[in-house]
Design a protein around this motif. Structure first.
Motif: not given
Length: 323
Positions: A8-23, A282-290
Motif C-alpha cells: 500500500g505504501v509503495l503503490v500509493a507513493g508511485v501513484l501520487t507521483a504519477a498522477l501529480a501532473g494528470c489532467s 497492480s499498478l499496470g491495471l490501475d494505469r489502464t483504468v486511469e
C-alpha cells in the motif's frame, strides 16, 4: 513478495507521483468505478513464477475494481502473442495490458492495437520500438548497481564474483542488471569478475546447472550475482551441494518469496533487489483504468526497487502473495 502494508505504501507513493501532473477528459472513457471495462492481458509467457505472479496480480486488482479480465498466454511464441491480441480485439476489449517477457519489440501487436484505437499498457518490459499508451516497470540498471554496491561492502578485501545471466544475449533487461552490478564492482579494489559462459534461462534449474559448471571451473568464488531470484535459488542449491555455503554469498533480483525466505532465515542468500510482480501488475491495471477513465497520467512510471536484506526482508515477505 510484499506485505499488504508495504504494498500500500509503495503503490500509493508511485501513484501520487504519477498522477501529480494528470489532467482529466470527461469526454472519453466510462464512468469511474462503473465496472464497465473489459481489459485483455497479453502474456508472452506464463512459464515462470515472475510472469505468472504478475498475471495473478492484474486479475486480483481488477476484481477490486470490478473490471473484467481476459488473459492469454502465448507460451513464449511471438506470433502467438500477436494472434492472441487479434483475438482479444475481436472480443472488443477496451484496452490490452502487455507482459512482453524477453521480447525487445512486438510491432505486430502494437500496430494492431493502434489501428483498433485501443490503449496498450506495458508492464515490466518496455519495448524499444512502437507506440504504446503507458509503461510501468523498474529501473533494472539501478537494481544491479545497488546489488553491486552491497557486494563491495561484503568483500572489503576483494574477491571473485561470478555473474549468472538469464539470456539471450540481446535481452536488455538482463543486460541492464548486469551492467549495473559490473559498474559498481569494476571500480572496487581487488574484485575479479567471472561471467558464466552459458545462460541460466531465468529458471531455478538453469541457475543450478550454470552454477555447477562455475564451481567446477573456479574453486575460489566468493560471491554470485544472478539476474533474477529464480536462477539464484538454483545457484544456492549448487553451492550447498558442493559444501561451499559458508564460503559463497548470493545476490539476486525480483523479490521472489522463496528468496526473501532464504534471506530472512539467515542463509548465504544475502540480498535481492525488489522488482515486485504484485506491485507492477497492480499498478499496470490501475494505469489502464486511469486511461480508460479519460485521465492522462505520465507515460512511463519507474517503480521503486528497494534493496532487501535480512534487516528489512520481513517487511516485504508474504508467503501468501502471488509471486
Amino acid at each position: 513478495m510484499i506485505t499488504k502494508r508495504a504494498t500500500g505504501v509503495l503503490v500509493a507513493g508511485v501513484l501520487t507521483a504519477a498522477l501529480a501532473g494528470c489532467s482529466s477528459d470527461s469526454g472519453s472513457g466510462g464512468e469511474k468505478g462503473d465496472g464497465s471495462y473489459t481489459v485483455g492481458v497479453a502474456n508472452f509467457t506464463l512459464g515462470g513464477p515472475y510472469f505468472n505472479g504478475m498475471d495473478k496480480a492484474i486479475k486480483a486488482q481488477a476484481k477490486k475494481k470490478d473490471v473484467e479480465i481476459l488473459s492469454t498466454d502465448a507460451g513464449g511464441d511471438a506470433a502467438k502473442l500477436a494472434s492472441n491480441v487479434e483475438d482479444l480485439l475481436s472480443k472488443d476489449v477496451d484496452a490490452v495490458i502487455i507482459s512482453g517477457g524477453p521480447l525487445e519489440s512486438a510491432p505486430a501487436v502494437l500496430n494492431s492495437l493502434k489501428a483498433a484505437g485501443k490503449p496498450a499498457v506495458l508492464v515490466d518490459r518496455k519495448f524499444r520500438t512502437g507506440e504504446y499508451a503507458s509503461w510501468v516497470g523498474p529501473d533494472n540498471e539501478a537494481i544491479g548497481k545497488q546489488n553491486g554496491e552491497f557486494l563491495v561492502e561484503q568483500l572489503p578485501d576483494g574477491g571473485k564474483v561470478a555473474l549468472i545471466k538469464g539470456g539471450p544475449a540481446d535481452n536488455s533487461i538482463g543486460k541492464a542488471r548486469t551492467d549495473g552490478v559490473k559498474g559498481a564492482l569494476e571500480g572496487a579494489s581487488g574484485i575479479e569478475l567471472v561471467e558464466a559462459p552459458d545462460y541460466g534461462n531465468w529458471s531455478s534449474d538453469g541457475g543450478l546447472t550454470v552454477m555447477e559448471s562455475l564451481l567446477a571451473a573456479h574453486d575460489d568464488i566468493d560471491a554470485v550475482f544472478c539476474e533474477n531470484d529464480a536462477m539464484c535459488l538454483g545457484a544456492q542449491r549448487a553451492v550447498k551441494d558442493a559444501d561451499r555455503a559458508d564460503k559463497i554469498v548470493l545476490a539476486g533480483v525480483d523479490g521472489q518469496a522463496e528468496a526473501l525466505k532464504a534471506i530472512l532465515d539467515g542463509t548465504n542468500y544475502l540480498v535481492t533487489g525488489l522488482n515486485d510482480a504484485d506491485v507492477i501488475g497492480s499498478l499496470g491495471l490501475d494505469r489502464t483504468v486511469e486511461i480508460l477513465d479519460g485521465e492522462k497520467p505520465e507515460k512511463d512510471t519507474v517503480v521503486p526497487s528497494p534493496r532487501v536484506t535480512k534487516e528489512n526482508a520481513e517487511k516485504y515477505y508474504d508467503p501468501e502473495g502471488n509471486f
